[in-house]
Motif scaffolding. Structure first.
Motif, short mmCIF file in Angstrom:
data_model
loop_
_atom_site.label_atom_id
_atom_site.label_comp_id
_atom_site.label_asym_id
_atom_site.label_seq_id
_atom_site.Cartn_x
_atom_site.Cartn_y
_atom_site.Cartn_z
N ASP A 1 0.82 -1.22 0.00
CA ASP A 1 0.00 0.00 0.00
C ASP A 1 0.85 1.27 0.00
OD1 ASP A 1 -2.44 -1.31 -0.11
OD2 ASP A 1 -2.62 -1.43 2.08
N ASP A 2 1.96 1.26 0.74
CA ASP A 2 2.81 2.46 0.81
C ASP A 2 3.38 2.84 -0.56
OD1 ASP A 2 2.32 2.69 3.48
OD2 ASP A 2 4.22 1.85 4.13
N TRP A 3 3.51 1.89 -1.44
CA TRP A 3 4.07 2.16 -2.78
C TRP A 3 3.04 2.78 -3.71
CZ3 TRP A 3 7.29 -2.83 -3.99
CH2 TRP A 3 8.41 -2.85 -3.15
N LYS A 4 1.81 2.87 -3.27
CA LYS A 4 0.76 3.49 -4.08
C LYS A 4 0.68 4.99 -3.83
CE LYS A 4 -1.85 -0.79 -3.77
NZ LYS A 4 -3.03 -1.45 -3.20
N ILE A 5 1.48 5.49 -2.91
CA ILE A 5 1.48 6.90 -2.55
C ILE A 5 2.51 7.63 -3.42
CG2 ILE A 5 1.91 8.58 -0.71
CD1 ILE A 5 1.23 6.29 1.28
N ALA A 6 2.10 8.75 -4.01
CA ALA A 6 2.99 9.53 -4.86
C ALA A 6 3.26 10.89 -4.22
CB ALA A 6 2.38 9.72 -6.23
N LYS A 7 4.46 11.37 -4.44
CA LYS A 7 4.83 12.73 -4.04
C LYS A 7 4.59 13.60 -5.28
CE LYS A 7 9.10 15.13 -2.73
NZ LYS A 7 10.51 14.85 -2.38
N ILE A 8 3.72 14.59 -5.18
CA ILE A 8 3.36 15.41 -6.33
C ILE A 8 4.12 16.73 -6.27
CG2 ILE A 8 1.48 16.57 -7.55
CD1 ILE A 8 -0.37 14.37 -6.42
N ILE A 9 4.75 17.04 -7.40
CA ILE A 9 5.52 18.29 -7.52
C ILE A 9 4.95 19.06 -8.71
CG2 ILE A 9 7.79 19.26 -8.04
CD1 ILE A 9 9.03 16.84 -6.75
N THR A 10 4.79 20.37 -8.56
CA THR A 10 4.30 21.20 -9.65
C THR A 10 5.50 21.85 -10.34
OG1 THR A 10 2.32 21.67 -8.36
CG2 THR A 10 2.76 23.10 -10.23
N LEU A 11 5.57 21.67 -11.66
CA LEU A 11 6.66 22.24 -12.44
C LEU A 11 6.17 23.45 -13.23
CD1 LEU A 11 8.32 19.01 -13.89
CD2 LEU A 11 9.00 20.32 -11.89
N ASN A 12 7.05 24.41 -13.40
CA ASN A 12 6.77 25.62 -14.16
C ASN A 12 7.04 25.34 -15.63
OD1 ASN A 12 6.67 28.19 -15.23
ND2 ASN A 12 7.97 29.11 -13.66
N LYS A 13 6.06 25.60 -16.52
CA LYS A 13 6.26 25.42 -17.96
C LYS A 13 7.07 26.57 -18.57
CE LYS A 13 1.92 22.98 -18.94
NZ LYS A 13 0.66 23.08 -19.69
N LEU A 14 7.12 27.70 -17.87
CA LEU A 14 7.84 28.87 -18.36
C LEU A 14 9.33 28.77 -18.05
CD1 LEU A 14 5.38 31.60 -17.02
CD2 LEU A 14 5.43 30.60 -19.31
N LYS A 15 10.11 29.54 -18.78
CA LYS A 15 11.56 29.57 -18.52
C LYS A 15 11.85 30.33 -17.23
CE LYS A 15 12.94 27.67 -22.43
NZ LYS A 15 12.93 26.25 -22.44
N SER A 16 11.09 31.40 -16.99
CA SER A 16 11.31 32.19 -15.77
C SER A 16 10.01 32.86 -15.37
CB SER A 16 12.40 33.24 -16.02
OG SER A 16 11.96 34.13 -17.03
N GLY A 17 10.03 33.48 -14.24
CA GLY A 17 8.85 34.21 -13.77
C GLY A 17 7.93 33.33 -12.95
N ILE A 18 6.95 33.99 -12.36
CA ILE A 18 5.96 33.28 -11.55
C ILE A 18 4.83 32.83 -12.48
CG2 ILE A 18 4.34 33.49 -9.64
CD1 ILE A 18 6.24 35.66 -8.50
N PRO A 19 4.60 31.53 -12.55
CA PRO A 19 3.59 31.04 -13.49
C PRO A 19 2.16 31.18 -12.96
CG PRO A 19 4.54 29.22 -12.31
CD PRO A 19 5.26 30.45 -11.84
N LYS A 20 1.22 31.28 -13.90
CA LYS A 20 -0.20 31.19 -13.55
C LYS A 20 -0.50 29.70 -13.47
CE LYS A 20 -1.39 35.44 -15.88
NZ LYS A 20 -1.99 36.04 -17.07
N CYS A 21 -1.68 29.38 -12.94
CA CYS A 21 -2.05 27.98 -12.73
C CYS A 21 -1.95 27.16 -14.01
CB CYS A 21 -3.45 27.91 -12.15
SG CYS A 21 -3.86 26.28 -11.51
N GLU A 22 -2.42 27.70 -15.15
CA GLU A 22 -2.40 26.94 -16.40
C GLU A 22 -0.99 26.84 -17.01
OE1 GLU A 22 -3.51 31.20 -17.26
OE2 GLU A 22 -4.33 29.68 -15.95
#
Length: 165
Positions: free
Chosen positions: A63-84
């Protein structure tokens, strides 16, 4: 397949799978990266083989292997991204990835042996390329046009499907 026994794994098979892993330092919730797994001593791989064989025999997945660590990546090269302008990735435990690869090898062997995968299918198969499918579709359309036979085609654009799920 329920009545069939699943082929056991070996330390050699697990060692081969470990060699195919990219030496990334990113890790799942257990903080064990591929880089660390590649440093495992043979005795640890032997222990893994024993655990994997027990779980294969019991049809069990920890069961423990079914847990994922989720990381949000920026699609932009720089700057603060919007949600999309972000995309999430899920990092699973490396041990989970190893066990999944052992399972995948057995499922592929079973599906190929029992001829469950049609020869035309490119996905799910090693070296099954999209280009192969595109060329076969092109050839089929060309043959049908030469024989004056209508051809039905359905196109689906999945380009932004993930953001809309």
């Amino acid at each position: 397949m329920l009545n069939d026994s699943v082929e056991k794994t070996s330390t050699a098979e697990i060692a081969r799978i470990i060699k195919t892993l990219k030496s990334k330092k990113s890790a799942g919730f257990d903080s064990v990266s591929n880089f660390i797994v590649k440093k495992f001593p043979p005795s640890y791989i032997e222990c893994l083989a024993n655990c994997f064989n027990t779980w294969l025999n019991e049809c069990h997945y920890p069961d423990d292997w079914k847990i994922a660590k989720i990381i949000t990546l920026n699609k932009l090269k720089s700057g603060i991204p919007k949600c999309e302008q972000t995309r999430p990735i899920s990092l699973l435990a490396t041990h989970s990835k190893l066990f999944e690869k052992v399972l995948l090898l057995r499922i592929r062997h079973w599906a190929e042996t029992d001829r469950l995968v049609p020869p035309e299918q490119s996905g799910f198969r090693p070296r099954g390329l999209l280009r192969t499918r595109v060329l076969s579709i092109y050839q089929e359309v060309k043959n049908n046009m030469a024989a004056n036979i209508p051809t039905l085609a359905l196109y689906v654009d999945y380009q932004q499907a993930y953001g809309r799920v």
